[in-house]
Every structure is written in C-alpha cells, then in structure tokens.
Scaffold this motif. Structure first.
Motif, PDB file in Angstrom:
ATOM      1  N   ARG A  33      27.035  -2.376  -1.839  1.00 49.76           N
ATOM      2  CA  ARG A  33      27.017  -1.088  -1.148  1.00 49.76           C
ATOM      3  C   ARG A  33      26.950  -1.301   0.362  1.00 49.76           C
ATOM      4  N   PRO A  34      27.498  -0.365   1.135  1.00 45.99           N
ATOM      5  CA  PRO A  34      27.321  -0.423   2.589  1.00 45.99           C
ATOM      6  C   PRO A  34      25.836  -0.369   2.940  1.00 45.99           C
ATOM      7  N   LEU A  35      25.456  -0.982   4.052  1.00 46.93           N
ATOM      8  CA  LEU A  35      24.055  -1.024   4.458  1.00 46.93           C
ATOM      9  C   LEU A  35      23.438   0.369   4.535  1.00 46.93           C
ATOM     10  N   ALA A  36      24.179   1.308   5.099  1.00 49.13           N
ATOM     11  CA  ALA A  36      23.659   2.674   5.231  1.00 49.13           C
ATOM     12  C   ALA A  36      23.328   3.276   3.869  1.00 49.13           C
ATOM     13  N   GLU A  37      24.107   2.953   2.866  1.00 49.31           N
ATOM     14  CA  GLU A  37      23.880   3.477   1.519  1.00 49.31           C
ATOM     15  C   GLU A  37      22.650   2.835   0.872  1.00 49.31           C
ATOM     16  N   ILE A  38      22.485   1.532   1.079  1.00 45.46           N
ATOM     17  CA  ILE A  38      21.302   0.824   0.567  1.00 45.46           C
ATOM     18  C   ILE A  38      20.043   1.437   1.181  1.00 45.46           C
ATOM     19  N   ILE A  39      20.065   1.613   2.486  1.00 48.24           N
ATOM     20  CA  ILE A  39      18.917   2.153   3.213  1.00 48.24           C
ATOM     21  C   ILE A  39      18.633   3.594   2.794  1.00 48.24           C
ATOM     22  N   ALA A  40      19.668   4.408   2.683  1.00 48.86           N
ATOM     23  CA  ALA A  40      19.480   5.815   2.291  1.00 48.86           C
ATOM     24  C   ALA A  40      18.842   5.924   0.910  1.00 48.86           C
ATOM     25  N   ASP A  95      16.854   3.745  -0.558  1.00 50.46           N
ATOM     26  CA  ASP A  95      15.448   3.346  -0.462  1.00 50.46           C
ATOM     27  C   ASP A  95      14.616   4.400   0.267  1.00 50.46           C
ATOM     28  N   GLU A  96      15.190   5.035   1.267  1.00 52.61           N
ATOM     29  CA  GLU A  96      14.471   6.109   1.964  1.00 52.61           C
ATOM     30  C   GLU A  96      14.206   7.285   1.024  1.00 52.61           C
ATOM     31  N   GLN A  97      15.159   7.597   0.154  1.00 48.57           N
ATOM     32  CA  GLN A  97      14.955   8.660  -0.842  1.00 48.57           C
ATOM     33  C   GLN A  97      13.798   8.311  -1.770  1.00 48.57           C
ATOM     34  N   GLU A  98      13.761   7.059  -2.172  1.00 49.00           N
ATOM     35  CA  GLU A  98      12.676   6.593  -3.043  1.00 49.00           C
ATOM     36  C   GLU A  98      11.325   6.725  -2.337  1.00 49.00           C
ATOM     37  N   LEU A  99      11.271   6.386  -1.055  1.00 50.61           N
ATOM     38  CA  LEU A  99      10.024   6.500  -0.292  1.00 50.61           C
ATOM     39  C   LEU A  99       9.569   7.955  -0.189  1.00 50.61           C
ATOM     40  N   LYS A 100      10.513   8.871  -0.038  1.00 49.29           N
ATOM     41  CA  LYS A 100      10.157  10.298   0.001  1.00 49.29           C
ATOM     42  C   LYS A 100       9.484  10.715  -1.298  1.00 49.29           C
ATOM     43  N   LYS A 101      10.033  10.280  -2.421  1.00 47.75           N
ATOM     44  CA  LYS A 101       9.444  10.589  -3.726  1.00 47.75           C
ATOM     45  C   LYS A 101       8.035  10.019  -3.841  1.00 47.75           C
ATOM     46  N   LEU A 102       7.827   8.849  -3.239  1.00 47.94           N
ATOM     47  CA  LEU A 102       6.538   8.168  -3.311  1.00 47.94           C
ATOM     48  C   LEU A 102       5.554   8.652  -2.250  1.00 47.94           C
ATOM     49  N   ASN A 103       6.044   9.500  -1.345  1.00 43.34           N
ATOM     50  CA  ASN A 103       5.218  10.048  -0.266  1.00 43.34           C
ATOM     51  C   ASN A 103       4.607   8.949   0.610  1.00 43.34           C
ATOM     52  N   ARG A 104       5.434   7.950   0.942  1.00 43.27           N
ATOM     53  CA  ARG A 104       5.017   6.842   1.807  1.00 43.27           C
ATOM     54  C   ARG A 104       6.071   6.618   2.873  1.00 43.27           C
ATOM     55  N   SER A 105       5.622   6.102   4.011  1.00 47.50           N
ATOM     56  CA  SER A 105       6.539   5.810   5.114  1.00 47.50           C
ATOM     57  C   SER A 105       6.699   4.303   5.271  1.00 47.50           C
ATOM     58  N   VAL A 106       7.774   3.913   5.931  1.00 42.15           N
ATOM     59  CA  VAL A 106       7.973   2.492   6.208  1.00 42.15           C
ATOM     60  C   VAL A 106       6.864   1.967   7.117  1.00 42.15           C
ATOM     61  N   GLU A 107       6.359   2.821   7.999  1.00 41.08           N
ATOM     62  CA  GLU A 107       5.282   2.397   8.899  1.00 41.08           C
ATOM     63  C   GLU A 107       4.005   2.072   8.113  1.00 41.08           C
ATOM     64  N   GLU A 108       3.659   2.933   7.157  1.00 40.68           N
ATOM     65  CA  GLU A 108       2.476   2.681   6.325  1.00 40.68           C
ATOM     66  C   GLU A 108       2.630   1.383   5.530  1.00 40.68           C
ATOM     67  N   ILE A 109       3.795   1.199   4.971  1.00 41.35           N
ATOM     68  CA  ILE A 109       4.048   0.010   4.156  1.00 41.35           C
ATOM     69  C   ILE A 109       3.980  -1.241   5.019  1.00 41.35           C
ATOM     70  N   ALA A 110       4.650  -1.235   6.158  1.00 39.93           N
ATOM     71  CA  ALA A 110       4.660  -2.407   7.032  1.00 39.93           C
ATOM     72  C   ALA A 110       3.254  -2.741   7.531  1.00 39.93           C
ATOM     73  N   GLU A 111       2.484  -1.734   7.901  1.00 37.90           N
ATOM     74  CA  GLU A 111       1.112  -1.974   8.371  1.00 37.90           C
ATOM     75  C   GLU A 111       0.265  -2.609   7.282  1.00 37.90           C
ATOM     76  N   ARG A 112       0.428  -2.137   6.065  1.00 36.51           N
ATOM     77  CA  ARG A 112      -0.341  -2.685   4.944  1.00 36.51           C
ATOM     78  C   ARG A 112       0.076  -4.131   4.670  1.00 36.51           C
ATOM     79  N   MET A 113       1.357  -4.415   4.721  1.00 30.60           N
ATOM     80  CA  MET A 113       1.841  -5.782   4.524  1.00 30.60           C
ATOM     81  C   MET A 113       1.287  -6.706   5.611  1.00 30.60           C
TER      82      MET A 113
END
Length: 151
Positions: free
Chosen positions: A30-37, A39-57
């Motif tokens: 898949r194009p990069l934009a499609e891969i990212i989109a 995963d972003e949809q999945e994060l919305k369902k999970l009610n988490r942000s990339v910032e929260e995830i990265a900080e925890r990691m």
C-alpha cells in the motif's frame, strides 16, 4: 491513492538493504499515506494518540537504560528489557538526527502481551504516525501496542 514523488523516495529508503537489512515495509504494498491512514483510524477507535504512545514507549525504554541489559519490572505489571548495540539509525523520511540502536522488549504481565521496539520506531510513530508495514519484523500493530502499554 497514488504515491507522490516524495513518498516514492521515502519508500525507496524503507526497502530492505537501504537503511536496514529487513526494511520497514514487510510485504505491505500500500502507499505510505494509506498505511498511515489505516493506523490512524485504528488509534481513533482505541482513543489513543501517537504522542501518548510514543511517550509511554520512551518511558519504558528509559527506565531500562540504567539497568544495562537487565530486566526491570515496573508497577508489578510491565516486565521490560532493553538490549543496546553500537551504532545509530537515520530516519527514512530524511529527518536529521541519529537514533540509538537498541531493542526494548516489554511484556505486560496482566494480559501476557509482548511487544518490542527501538528508537527509530518511537520516532516514526511520534513524528510520522508510521507503525511500519504489514509483516515487517518491527511492525507494531496499534491495538496490540496499546493493550501492552496501557492495560
């Protein structure tokens, strides 16, 4: 969705042998934009942000650096181990900066989920919302990652 020239250049740096032996895309065509989109949809369902995830990691990786190749247990729930190696990695998106080579492995003792990541993974998630392509050795499925980090 057709890739732009810029995305095609980034994709070429993500291929096996360009920056890493295994690359960042796995079998994902898949194009990069499609891969990212997706995963972003999945994060919305999970009610988490990339910032929260990265900080925890970052929190978990940093907690193990002083232990030097030993396992630490945090909050009686998270068993975390980091193996450091020599060297650095660069961002396939062309950002300046170098990222340490290490692998952090976290096991959530409550749900028995184990995930692993490195510094470039944290950067790719935080700055680019990129969790790597399907079947990539370091692909971090958002749902599994969230369950491991926050449950």
């Amino acid at each position: 969705m057709k890739e732009t020239l810029k995305e095609a250049k980034i994709r070429s740096r993500m291929m096996p042998g360009a920056l890493t032996i295994t690359g960042f895309l796995g079998t994902d065509q898949r194009p990069l934009a499609e891969i990212i989109a997706a995963d972003e949809q999945e994060l919305k369902k999970l009610n988490r942000s990339v910032e929260e995830i990265a900080e925890r990691m970052k929190y978990f990786s940093n907690a193990t650096f002083d232990a030097y190749n030993n396992t630490v247990v945090i909050d009686d729930t998270y068993e975390v181990h980091t193996e450091s190696t020599k060297g650095t990695m660069t961002c396939p998106y062309g950002h300046g900066g170098l990222y340490r080579k290490y692998v952090t492995t976290l096991t959530n003792r409550k749900n028995n989920i184990t995930v692993r990541w490195n510094a470039i993974d944290i950067h790719l998630i935080e700055a680019h919302h990129f969790f790597e392509g399907k079947d990539s050795p370091f692909r971090l499925e958002p749902e599994i990652l969230v369950k491991a980090l926050f449950s």
